[in-house]
Scaffold this motif. Structure first.
Motif, mmCIF file in Angstrom:
data_model
loop_
_atom_site.group_PDB
_atom_site.id
_atom_site.type_symbol
_atom_site.label_atom_id
_atom_site.label_comp_id
_atom_site.label_asym_id
_atom_site.label_seq_id
_atom_site.Cartn_x
_atom_site.Cartn_y
_atom_site.Cartn_z
ATOM 1 N N LEU A 76 -14.069 101.624 128.239
ATOM 2 C CA LEU A 76 -13.539 100.904 129.343
ATOM 3 C C LEU A 76 -11.996 100.894 129.112
ATOM 4 C CD1 LEU A 76 -15.982 98.756 131.051
ATOM 5 C CD2 LEU A 76 -14.975 100.607 131.819
ATOM 6 N N TYR A 77 -11.659 100.074 127.708
ATOM 7 C CA TYR A 77 -10.161 100.120 127.400
ATOM 8 C C TYR A 77 -9.400 101.250 127.324
ATOM 9 C CZ TYR A 77 -11.173 95.061 126.339
ATOM 10 O OH TYR A 77 -11.637 93.796 126.161
ATOM 11 N N TYR A 79 -10.111 103.995 129.053
ATOM 12 C CA TYR A 79 -10.069 104.504 130.145
ATOM 13 C C TYR A 79 -8.572 103.845 130.922
ATOM 14 C CZ TYR A 79 -10.359 105.565 135.303
ATOM 15 O OH TYR A 79 -10.239 105.906 136.584
ATOM 16 N N ARG A 80 -8.840 102.657 131.020
ATOM 17 C CA ARG A 80 -7.968 101.819 131.615
ATOM 18 C C ARG A 80 -6.380 101.907 131.033
ATOM 19 N NH1 ARG A 80 -11.830 96.603 132.667
ATOM 20 N NH2 ARG A 80 -13.031 97.605 134.210
ATOM 21 N N SER A 114 -3.801 103.636 133.588
ATOM 22 C CA SER A 114 -2.391 102.852 133.831
ATOM 23 C C SER A 114 -1.132 103.835 133.603
ATOM 24 C CB SER A 114 -2.362 101.964 132.953
ATOM 25 O OG SER A 114 -3.169 100.722 133.302
ATOM 26 N N ASP A 126 -12.845 104.056 138.227
ATOM 27 C CA ASP A 126 -13.393 103.022 137.305
ATOM 28 C C ASP A 126 -14.679 102.169 137.449
ATOM 29 O OD1 ASP A 126 -12.455 99.560 136.920
ATOM 30 O OD2 ASP A 126 -12.192 101.128 134.986
#
Length: 91
Positions: free
Chosen positions: A7-8, A10-11, A15, A54
């Motif tokens: 998740l980190y 991908y985010r 961004s 997401d």
């Protein structure tokens, strides 16, 4: 661990991708219409797409995590035979 790292990563990538049109507009100045209309719309549409994606990633990773936990619990809580009877031992 895998869940949070995925998740980190991908985010962070999402961004950067959503802010890329704004950065390109700053580095390479363009016309007023492009700067005021198209760049914000592109950034907004990319942001909405990445938020939607997401949610799908979070749901999929939770499903995978839940599935792996249930498989582990099945291995731990295997039925055992005692004196001819089938009994379940749980933790």
């Amino acid at each position: 661990m895998f869940y949070t790292l995925t998740l980190y990563f991908y985010r962070m990538v999402a961004s950067m991708m959503a802010l890329t049109p704004i950065m390109i507009n700053i580095l390479i100045p363009s016309e007023v219409i492009t700067s005021l209309l198209y760049v914000p719309l592109l950034s907004l549409s990319l942001s909405i797409f990445f938020v939607y994606f997401d949610r799908k990633i979070v749901i999929s990773l939770k499903r995978i995590k839940l599935k792996s936990n249930t498989q582990i619990s099945r291995i731990i809580n295997k039925p055992k035979r005692i004196k001819g009877y089938l009994t379940w031992f749980c933790c």
